[in-house]
Motif scaffolding. Structure first.
Motif: not given
Length: 431
Positions: A1-16, A403-405, A377-386
């Motif tokens: 079974m393929r490892l499917r990394l978590r794909r959803t990160a509720a990162v609000a665009a205004a959260t800085l 750590k989203a947000g 940037l956060h989602e690119m981290g997931h593509s590399f396994g983070l």
């Protein structure tokens, strides 16, 4: 079974908001002996009544961004564009500068972005050839630029979620040749304060993902399969039109954000690449008329719908052809794509995995000139396994990009988590 990394990160665009991780003592930049800022007079767009703009060139090195001992310059409660101006009695030759940001974890936080301007004699203009404008706590943020002769240098800050401030500004006639965050060239040598949380993260990943090592389509695998390069295809999941100029800006922003992760690796632990080219080879769209160009610089895929969105040619996608062979790709193997940049109208937050990254098209287009497109940037981290950190935080660290947000750019802890993946997988690629 393929490892499917978590794909959803509720990162609000205004959260800085950025939380302080592990404080470090600021290192003096090379060329500190020719710091010209000390001889200038400092003024500002606004200064809180209890702060002092004279702090920015008093020559005192802060120990952290939340320095509670020495004078500080801050703009609370004012936000938006703020600036500090250094003025000399006569023209100075300038080649570089660095700034130490004030961040009290409250009303004054890191800026969303910053830049340097010089006085031409009639107007302020941005310095040319700027190497980068890093934004980090607890250290000087250095930039080299093309030499100018001027009597005024202005540090322009664009606020994020709070007001902004500076603890120190230094300006030099010479270039800054190194930075204190340059990683070691060999071995595994994280800061002592990060050893425990890094071990916790890796142990958590091993316990959570049964196929952690067997999975063969991380961003690392894609990069090495391409000999140190990455190809993208854009899934334009929107009814908006795209001009050639906008297309090129979308490509350039993607390349800049990907480079931020790759720069983390340069010179570290036998990493073989000084530069990782990122090429956009195709666009997928519902209606060809939405793409307002006629050149053939990218392949175009029309009305191939998958997941209710335009899909780039599956025979060309690594996600669908993990052997690395693309015999049925219309443009041939050189036109294959490793990942998709999936831009969806009205989409909030983001998603990322071995297939690429998905974020809102309006958010992305609105952030094309931003230094950090932090959801991407956060989602690119997931593509590399983070991993995500929705329900726990490693010991001794605060805010970080994955750590989203809690952070708007790659932090020191994110960088070392990224390098840790290379440490554990490098033997896979013969290193």
């Amino acid at each position: 079974m393929r490892l499917r990394l978590r794909r959803t990160a509720a990162v609000a665009a205004a959260t800085l908001a950025l939380l302080v991780g592990v404080p470090v003592v600021a290192d003096a930049a090379p060329g500190q002996g020719d710091n010209l800022a000390r001889a200038a007079t400092a003024t500002a767009s606004y200064t809180s009544p209890w702060e002092s703009v004279a702090a920015v060139n008093d020559g005192i090195d802060p120990t952290t961004s939340n320095d509670t001992v020495n004078r500080r310059w801050g703009t609370w409660p004012n936000t938006g564009e703020q600036w500090v101006l250094l003025t000399w009695p006569s023209a100075q030759t300038l080649r570089s500068a660095d700034v130490y940001f004030f961040d009290d974890n409250g009303g004054v936080r890191l800026p969303a972005s910053w830049r340097l301007q010089y006085w031409t004699g009639s107007a302020y203009t941005d310095v040319s050839g700027a190497s980068a404008y890093p934004v980090a706590v607890n250290r000087y943020n250095a930039v080299n630029f093309n030499q100018v002769s001027t009597s005024r240098l202005r540090v322009v800050l664009q606020s994020g979620s709070a007001s902004v401030g500076l603890l120190e500004v230094r300006a030099y006639a010479s270039a800054i040749t190194t930075t204190p965050t340059t990683p070691p060239t060999t071995g595994w040598n994280p800061p002592a304060g990060l050893v425990t949380p890094l071990n916790q993260v890796w142990t958590h990943q091993e316990q959570t993902y049964s196929n952690l090592y067997g999975f063969r389509n991380y961003g690392w695998d894609q990069l090495f399969a391409g000999g140190g390069s990455i190809n993208y295809c854009v899934r334009w999941d929107s009814s908006a039109t795209v001009s050639a100029a906008l297309r090129d800006r979308i490509h350039a922003a993607l390349q800049r954000q990907f480079k931020k992760w790759m720069d983390v690796m340069v010179g570290h632990n036998g990493w073989p690449y000084q530069n990782v080219p990122v090429k956009v080879v195709g666009w997928a769209v519902r209606d060809r008329a939405q793409l307002q160009w006629t050149d053939t610089s990218v392949d175009i895929y029309v009305n191939d719908i998958r997941e209710n969105a335009p899909q780039c040619s599956t025979p060309c996608g690594r996600f669908f052809n993990q052997s690395g062979q693309y015999p049925n790709c219309p443009g041939g193997p050189s036109h294959h794509y490793d990942m998709s940049l999936w831009l969806t109208a009205g989409f909030g937050g983001g998603a990322g995995g071995d297939w690429g990254q998905r974020i809102g098209s309006e958010y992305y287009v609105g952030a094309l000139d931003a230094d950090n497109i932090h959801i991407l940037l956060h989602e690119m981290g997931h593509s590399f396994g983070l991993d995500d950190f929705y329900d726990w935080t490693p010991t001794g660290v605060g805010g970080f990009l994955m750590k989203a947000g809690s952070a708007a750019q790659i932090t020191e802890f994110d960088a070392w988590m990224f390098r840790d993946w290379w440490r554990h997988l490098k033997n896979r690629y013969g290193y």
